[in-house]
Design an enzyme around this catalytic site. Structure first.
Site, PDB file in Angstrom:
ATOM      1  CG  ASP A  56      -1.333  -2.807  -2.268  1.00 45.16           C
ATOM      2  OD1 ASP A  56      -0.638  -3.545  -3.253  1.00 45.16           O
ATOM      3  OD2 ASP A  56      -0.843  -1.651  -1.948  1.00 45.16           O
ATOM      4  CE1 TYR A  61       3.664   2.487   0.186  1.00 46.16           C
ATOM      5  CE2 TYR A  61       1.466   0.680   0.661  1.00 46.16           C
ATOM      6  CZ  TYR A  61       2.507   1.678  -0.173  1.00 46.16           C
ATOM      7  OH  TYR A  61       2.115   1.542  -1.686  1.00 46.16           O
ATOM      8  CG  ASP A 159       5.101   2.917  -9.104  1.00 49.57           C
ATOM      9  OD1 ASP A 159       4.266   2.935  -9.877  1.00 49.57           O
ATOM     10  OD2 ASP A 159       5.248   2.818  -8.072  1.00 49.57           O
ATOM     11  CG  LEU A 300     -14.000   1.248   3.336  1.00 46.75           C
ATOM     12  CD1 LEU A 300     -12.703   0.937   1.981  1.00 46.75           C
ATOM     13  CD2 LEU A 300     -13.561   0.241   4.340  1.00 46.75           C
TER      14      LEU A 300
END
Length: 357
Positions: A56, A61, A159, A300
């Site tokens: 994602d 970003y 959102d 991770l």
């Protein structure tokens, strides 16, 4: 519980995704706290080696580094990966149409993402954030057009108000357009207000829930204390992870109290607090694939170990109690004995079983 290659269906679609998705917001150091390219590549490879298939990102970003790095890493493995990205974040702060949810912003953003990702299609495209200006009809129509062109395969939203999402989904259903199949919302032991309307709506209308910040901005790992509660300098993309946790209101006295219980449960079970926090999120049947972000391969692997943990009823009860929220009206009102008596009399009806699409 499961492993990364025991896939789940995303909403009512036939798309198979891993039970934990790799969040690539940490890919790139343009914001001051992410992973450089070599480290990001190692994180990506580790996720794939563990059987993961969904990554994602978003157009904004790390100022585009995230998509660019991911596009470079994919190579010949593109077809086997589910790549999710988002639009509505502005690509030019001085251009009023370079951001937002309108059709012009959407088309330009998707074209830029395709270039960054070095691909000719996006598996899953999210509306990143509701702009309060564009009608739901325009958004769902424009998204459907992109699906028909083949540049986007599946649609999601993040959102946004529950009633707007429900309205868009209904319009798509009645007009035979591509539906929304994923809902990305903040959801963790610290942020449970999405249980009021957003998550039940998703379960009812066939959207798989993909939680972001399931670790409460790192607060639920137990790494913060009351000494970290000073206000950040600014609400901005840069700054430390601590600043982000403060701005996002996960690093609060309440958040620290919840983290204390998470740490206690983890100690009893002999696991890390992050495992407990993620396992709690996964036990919600509406949740399909929480996002896990990491700045190192070690982080991770720590998060992925949560899939081996199954919380007992007593632990879930303690975690639920410390993080409980007021559901507000009409939810609290409808659970009152007097109201239930008026509606149901003396009869008892077993509710429908919860269905995971």
């Amino acid at each position: 519980m499961t492993s990364l290659d025991e896939y789940r269906l995303l909403g009512r679609s036939g798309l198979r995704v891993s039970p934990l998705s790799l969040g690539a917001m940490t890919f790139g150091d343009a914001w001051g706290w992410g992973a450089d390219k070599d480290t990001a590549r190692e994180i990506f490879e580790s996720y794939l080696d563990a059987g993961g298939n969904m990554v994602d990102t978003a157009n904004i970003y790390t100022d585009g580094q995230s998509e660019q790095f991911l596009g470079e890493f994919l190579g010949a493995r593109r077809e086997s990966m589910v790549i999710a990205t988002k639009y509505s974040g502005t690509r030019n702060p001085t251009d009023p149409n370079a951001g937002g949810t309108n059709r012009k912003s959407l088309v330009a953003s998707v074209e830029a993402s395709l270039r960054n990702l070095r691909t000719d299609y996006i598996d899953l495209l999210y509306v990143h954030a509701w702009d309060g200006l564009t009608s739901g009809e325009e958004i769902i129509a424009a998204l459907g057009d992109l699906v028909r062109t083949g540049k986007v395969l599946y649609l999601g939203i993040s959102d946004a108000p529950a009633w707007q999402v429900a309205r868009m989904q209904t319009i798509a259903e009645f007009r035979g357009w591509a539906p929304l199949v994923a809902l990305q919302v903040e959801y963790s032991l610290i942020e449970r207000t999405t249980e009021r309307d957003l998550i039940p709506m998703a379960a009812e209308l066939g959207l798989g829930v993909v939680p972001w910040a399931p670790l409460g901005g790192g607060v639920l790992t137990g790494k913060y204390s009351a000494a970290d509660l000073d206000a950040p300098d600014a609400d901005r993309p840069g700054g430390s992870r601590r600043d982000h946790a403060l701005v996002n209101r996960t690093l609060t006295e309440r958040g620290l109290s919840i983290a204390d219980v998470v740490v206690g449960v983890a100690q009893e079970l002999g696991v890390r607090p992050s495992h407990v926090a993620l396992a709690w999120t996964l036990q919600n049947p509406a949740v399909v694939s929480p996002l896990v972000g990491a700045r190192t391969p070690e982080q991770l692997h720590e998060d992925l170990a949560a899939l081996d943990l199954e919380l007992g009823p007593e632990h879930v009860e303690r975690l639920d109690a410390v993080s409980a929220i007021d559901l507000g009206f009409p939810h609290e009102f409808l659970t009152r004995p007097m109201v239930r008596g008026v509606v149901h009399g003396q009869t008892i009806t077993r509710p429908r079983p919860v269905v995971r699409w």
